[in-house]
Design an enzyme around this catalytic site. Structure first.
Site, PDB file in Angstrom:
ATOM      1  CG  ASP A  65      -0.124   0.357  -2.123  1.00  0.00           C
ATOM      2  OD1 ASP A  65      -1.231   0.665  -1.247  1.00  0.00           O
ATOM      3  OD2 ASP A  65      -1.014   0.595  -3.059  1.00  0.00           O
ATOM      4  CG  HIS A  66       1.006   4.958  -2.621  1.00  0.00           C
ATOM      5  ND1 HIS A  66       1.780   3.744  -2.954  1.00  0.00           N
ATOM      6  CD2 HIS A  66       0.078   5.587  -2.883  1.00  0.00           C
ATOM      7  CE1 HIS A  66       0.538   4.199  -4.304  1.00  0.00           C
ATOM      8  NE2 HIS A  66      -0.561   4.727  -3.803  1.00  0.00           N
ATOM      9  CB  CYS A 122      -3.006  -2.579  -1.768  1.00  0.00           C
ATOM     10  SG  CYS A 122      -4.367  -2.935  -2.477  1.00  0.00           S
ATOM     11  N   GLY A 123      -5.199   0.280  -1.347  1.00  0.00           N
ATOM     12  CA  GLY A 123      -5.697   0.924  -1.480  1.00  0.00           C
ATOM     13  C   GLY A 123      -7.264   0.013  -1.720  1.00  0.00           C
ATOM     14  CB  THR A 124      -8.824  -1.380  -3.067  1.00  0.00           C
ATOM     15  OG1 THR A 124      -7.794  -2.317  -4.055  1.00  0.00           O
ATOM     16  CG2 THR A 124      -9.689  -0.804  -4.757  1.00  0.00           C
ATOM     17  CG  HIS A 140     -14.635 -22.425   5.435  1.00  0.00           C
ATOM     18  ND1 HIS A 140     -16.499 -22.007   4.939  1.00  0.00           N
ATOM     19  CD2 HIS A 140     -15.026 -22.802   7.026  1.00  0.00           C
ATOM     20  CE1 HIS A 140     -17.538 -22.511   5.212  1.00  0.00           C
ATOM     21  NE2 HIS A 140     -16.309 -23.122   6.872  1.00  0.00           N
ATOM     22  CG  HIS A 178     -13.740 -25.858   4.581  1.00  0.00           C
ATOM     23  ND1 HIS A 178     -14.289 -26.146   3.823  1.00  0.00           N
ATOM     24  CD2 HIS A 178     -14.325 -26.741   5.664  1.00  0.00           C
ATOM     25  CE1 HIS A 178     -15.523 -25.575   4.660  1.00  0.00           C
ATOM     26  NE2 HIS A 178     -15.527 -26.171   5.858  1.00  0.00           N
ATOM     27  NE  ARG A 181     -15.598 -28.614  -0.726  1.00  0.00           N
ATOM     28  CZ  ARG A 181     -16.831 -28.614   0.514  1.00  0.00           C
ATOM     29  NH1 ARG A 181     -16.574 -26.864   1.168  1.00  0.00           N
ATOM     30  NH2 ARG A 181     -18.373 -28.860   0.685  1.00  0.00           N
TER      31      ARG A 181
HETATM   32  C1  RB5 Z   1      -2.886   3.166  -4.728  1.00  0.00           C
HETATM   33  O1  RB5 Z   1      -4.269   4.294  -5.543  1.00  0.00           O
HETATM   34  C2  RB5 Z   1      -3.642   2.194  -5.327  1.00  0.00           C
HETATM   35  O2  RB5 Z   1      -4.282   2.000  -6.309  1.00  0.00           O
HETATM   36  C3  RB5 Z   1      -2.962   0.424  -4.567  1.00  0.00           C
HETATM   37  O3  RB5 Z   1      -3.616   0.997  -3.518  1.00  0.00           O
HETATM   38  C4  RB5 Z   1      -4.637  -0.229  -4.723  1.00  0.00           C
HETATM   39  O4  RB5 Z   1      -5.620  -0.611  -4.376  1.00  0.00           O
HETATM   40  C5  RB5 Z   1      -3.930  -1.213  -5.654  1.00  0.00           C
HETATM   41  O5  RB5 Z   1      -4.735  -2.254  -6.362  1.00  0.00           O
END
Ligand code: RB5
Length: 145
Positions: free
Chosen positions: A10-11, A67-69, A100, A135, A138
């Site tokens: 994503d962005h 993505c961000g997280t 694994h 593995h 599983r």
């Molecule tokens: C974007 O702001 C953020 O929510 C996205 O990149 C991600 O972390 C979502 O899981």
């Protein structure tokens, strides 16, 4: 011939995706980039699903996504029965995800790793080999359909 890799972000992952795409191209991999194509706010499923389908149908050998997280794109990828997407923030996790879990998507938390850390994680994933054996047994039990 080098493998083809599906990429998506994503962005929040866009800048890291561009950097890793360049790194992978320099290493000789063929990259299929499913977007996004800018830092403009967008929805990660719009890019995760096409990338997942490319791996499921064999167009790409595996994928790299962020993505961000890392959570949103990993959750989306793992809705696909043929995808095992692993969120990794250290090289050891990436190596184990391949050894694994035979992870076919490496997912990175773009807002929580530096470029150098991401390269270390990516290389650990690329260099590791699936160990099979217990593995594989599983992995064969993962599907709930
Ligand atoms: C974007 O702001 C953020 O929510 C996205 O990149 C991600 O972390 C979502 O899981």
């Amino acid at each position: 011939m080098m493998e083809t890799i599906a990429m998506a972000s994503d962005h929040a992952g866009y800048t890291l995706k561009c950097a890793l795409k360049e790194y992978l191209n320099e290493k000789g991999y063929n990259v299929l980039d499913f977007g996004t194509d800018s830092e403009e706010s967008c929805d990660y499923p719009d890019y995760a699903h096409p990338a997942a389908l490319a791996v499921e149908n064999g167009e790409a050998a595996f994928g790299v996504a962020m993505c961000g997280t890392g959570n949103g794109i990993q959750i989306t990828l793992n809705k696909h029965q043929g995808i095992r997407a692993a969120l990794c923030w250290r090289p050891e996790l990436a190596a184990l995800a391949k050894e694994h879990n035979n992870a076919n998507f490496l997912v990175l938390p773009a807002r929580f790793v530096s470029y150098d850390e991401a390269i270390g994680i990516l290389n650990a994933y690329l260099e590791a080999k699936f160990e099979g054996g217990r593995h594989l047994r599983r992995i064969d039990k993962i599907s709930c359909r």
